[in-house]
Design a protein around this motif. Structure first.
Motif, mmCIF file in Angstrom:
data_model
loop_
_atom_site.group_PDB
_atom_site.id
_atom_site.type_symbol
_atom_site.label_atom_id
_atom_site.label_comp_id
_atom_site.label_asym_id
_atom_site.label_seq_id
_atom_site.Cartn_x
_atom_site.Cartn_y
_atom_site.Cartn_z
ATOM 1 N N GLU A 171 0.871 -1.267 0.011
ATOM 2 C CA GLU A 171 0.097 0.148 0.113
ATOM 3 C C GLU A 171 0.959 1.275 -0.105
ATOM 4 O O GLU A 171 2.091 1.230 0.494
ATOM 5 C CB GLU A 171 -0.808 -0.005 1.219
ATOM 6 N N TRP A 172 0.286 2.300 -0.686
ATOM 7 C CA TRP A 172 0.824 3.430 -0.717
ATOM 8 C C TRP A 172 0.149 4.742 0.112
ATOM 9 O O TRP A 172 -1.095 4.477 -0.016
ATOM 10 C CB TRP A 172 1.257 4.246 -2.045
ATOM 11 N N PRO A 173 0.967 5.529 1.083
ATOM 12 C CA PRO A 173 0.094 6.439 1.555
ATOM 13 C C PRO A 173 -0.175 7.383 0.487
ATOM 14 O O PRO A 173 0.574 7.765 -0.388
ATOM 15 C CB PRO A 173 1.103 7.057 2.431
ATOM 16 N N VAL A 174 -1.483 8.320 0.561
ATOM 17 C CA VAL A 174 -2.005 9.173 -0.216
ATOM 18 C C VAL A 174 -2.509 10.170 0.452
ATOM 19 O O VAL A 174 -3.222 10.213 1.406
ATOM 20 C CB VAL A 174 -2.922 8.469 -1.163
ATOM 21 N N GLU A 175 -1.949 11.469 0.137
ATOM 22 C CA GLU A 175 -2.628 12.571 0.554
ATOM 23 C C GLU A 175 -3.619 13.518 -0.285
ATOM 24 O O GLU A 175 -3.002 13.691 -1.755
ATOM 25 C CB GLU A 175 -1.433 13.837 0.938
ATOM 26 N N ILE A 176 -4.654 13.646 -0.107
ATOM 27 C CA ILE A 176 -5.753 14.136 -0.996
ATOM 28 C C ILE A 176 -6.030 15.577 -0.442
ATOM 29 O O ILE A 176 -6.090 15.936 0.750
ATOM 30 C CB ILE A 176 -7.002 13.332 -0.682
ATOM 31 N N ARG A 177 -5.979 16.592 -1.422
ATOM 32 C CA ARG A 177 -6.453 18.108 -1.042
ATOM 33 C C ARG A 177 -7.512 18.260 -2.068
ATOM 34 O O ARG A 177 -7.542 18.368 -3.221
ATOM 35 C CB ARG A 177 -5.195 18.769 -1.392
ATOM 36 N N HIS A 178 -8.295 19.011 -1.411
ATOM 37 C CA HIS A 178 -9.588 19.882 -2.048
ATOM 38 C C HIS A 178 -9.438 21.101 -1.915
ATOM 39 O O HIS A 178 -9.470 21.542 -0.713
ATOM 40 C CB HIS A 178 -11.132 19.278 -1.616
ATOM 41 N N MET A 179 -9.163 21.974 -2.952
ATOM 42 C CA MET A 179 -9.283 23.501 -2.879
ATOM 43 C C MET A 179 -10.248 23.866 -3.886
ATOM 44 O O MET A 179 -10.543 23.491 -4.792
ATOM 45 C CB MET A 179 -7.683 23.933 -3.388
#
Length: 445
Positions: A171-179
């Motif tokens: 698994e890969w860590p994923v950072e998600i951003r909503h702007m």
């Protein structure tokens, strides 16, 4: 204490450190011989993407973290109005040393209406000849230009993050951003004359006076070091990636070059050895896959942008330089460079910001409050990361992986107690030798 006891203590210290890493949401774990991993935003909210749109968790503007395995696709819901421009980004951060394919491994992003109409897509894959580093891009929902009417409406949309490529790496860590970029009060500007996407960015110019300043890059955009026009030097280990942020206002353009020095006494050829990439304030890829080979001689990787202009989003090839704010340089060294630089390499980063800051369009809202400004309130001095991330990235590298124990805080209390308890038990069993143990040695700088 005998050799056996000291060896056991070192092993238990490593176990305690690894336990702390597992409990620390802000850090990506790396192996004991690997550079430190990506540090997520301190205010990032853990979320678990769904496999169906009906169960997709809703993401308000903000930052989130998730994990994604080989072949998986995760869905998230966003509620959008009919005036704002929405940016949904994802950055995967496999730890240094993670196995990735020479080509093909990466992320596929997609933004659709709730009914399945595709509004935007993006795909990003590793380009560093098998070296793992943070990769990301964004999808965009725009309300102007030649946009399908179904993608302009207010309502529910689905953002999907898919893992593409091989099955290796776990698994890969994923950072998600909503702007959310506010809408305009008037008509949208047109693409610049001649379409800025077709212009060739200038080569970086030499810094005034030839002064080279020290920069301690961060592990990602969240703790990136702030730099300006000039020459900067940082020391990277083979397999390491560091980030630096440069402010660009309306009308300004960026050119940058990374220089890896010549090595002595060794000849070999390393494809994809030196990488220099660029992300915009919404974490969209501006320049990606920019890697150069190394054969022991001075090697340079360079990039550039057109002037930042709102109308770029409606042109061809320059759409990712359409908002002002912090632009993020990503610098990567291939792990095989260890044969040339076993103790790390001093890389010079030459940066040039050209043009006077210009007036932008009138917004129906606060653009800086939406995350697109470059205000210095609460920021770190030049060459260092943001103070709210804890200790600067340079200090983290200086103390190595044992520093993770100090950063773990309250959330890793149980891991610390376990590690310290085991440490104490072995120390008592081993006799009355030294109990201090000592910290890991700092990397040579």
């Amino acid at each position: 204490m005998g050799r056996t006891g000291r060896t056991a203590l070192r092993g238990l210290a490593a176990v305690a450190a690894l336990c702390a890493v597992a409990a620390l949401p802000g850090a990506v774990a790396a192996g004991p011989d690997e550079p430190p991993g990506y540090r997520t935003a301190p205010d990032a909210e853990p979320v678990r993407g769904a496999t169906s749109g009906a169960e997709a968790p809703e993401l308000a503007p903000g930052i989130y973290t998730d994990r994604i395995g080989p072949g998986e696709e995760r869905l998230y819901a966003v509620e959008l109005d009919a005036a704002s421009t929405a940016y949904l980004s994802a950055m995967a951060a496999p730890g240094p040393g993670t196995a990735v394919a020479v080509r093909g491994d990466g992320l596929a992003l997609r933004l659709t209406t709730a009914e399945g109409k595709e509004c935007d897509t993006a795909r990003v894959t590793f380009a560093g000849n098998g070296t793992a580093y943070p990769i990301g891009d964004h999808t965009t929902r725009r309300t102007g230009g030649r946009v399908d009417a179904r993608c302009r409406k207010a309502g529910r949309y689905l953002f999907s993050v898919g893992r593409v490529g091989g099955e290796a790496g776990g698994e890969w860590p994923v950072e998600i951003r909503h702007m959310s970029e506010p809408g305009l009060t008037g008509a949208a500007p047109q693409p610049p004359a001649g379409d800025a996407g077709g212009t060739e960015p200038p080569e970086p110019s030499a810094p005034p006076g030839g002064e080279v300043r020290q920069a301690d890059g961060g592990s990602g955009p969240n703790d990136a070091a702030a730099i300006r026009t000039g020459a900067w030097r940082d020391r990277l280990r083979p397999g390491e990636t560091r980030f630096y942020r440069v402010p660009l206002e309306w009308g300004q353009r960026l050119s940058a070059a990374a220089e890896l020095p010549a090595a002595r006494g060794t000849y070999a050829f390393v494809p994809g050895a030196l990488g220099l990439q660029l992300y915009n304030p919404a974490r969209g890829s501006v320049v990606g896959g920019n890697f150069k080979p190394y054969d022991g001689g001075l090697t340079t990787a360079s990039l550039g942008t057109p002037p930042v202009d709102y109308g770029n989003r409606y042109g061809t090839g320059a759409d990712e330089a359409s908002v002002p704010g912090w632009y993020y340089l990503e610098l990567t060294l291939h792990r095989d460079l260890e044969r040339f630089f076993p103790d790390g390499a001093d890389v010079t980063l030459r940066v040039n910001v050209e043009g006077e800051a210009a007036e932008g369009p009138e917004y129906d809202g606060d653009l800086r409050a939406a995350g697109f400004g470059t205000a210095e309130d609460g920021q770190a001095p030049l060459g260092r990361g943001r103070p709210e991330q804890g200790r600067p990235a340079a200090d983290a590298r200086r103390d190595g992986h044992m520093l993770i124990l100090a950063w773990a805080g309250i959330g890793t209390g149980s891991a610390l107690l376990l590690g310290l308890g085991l440490w104490t038990a072995v120390a008592r069993r081993g006799g009355t030798g030294t109990t201090g143990g000592g910290r890991h040695a700092a990397p040579s700088r």
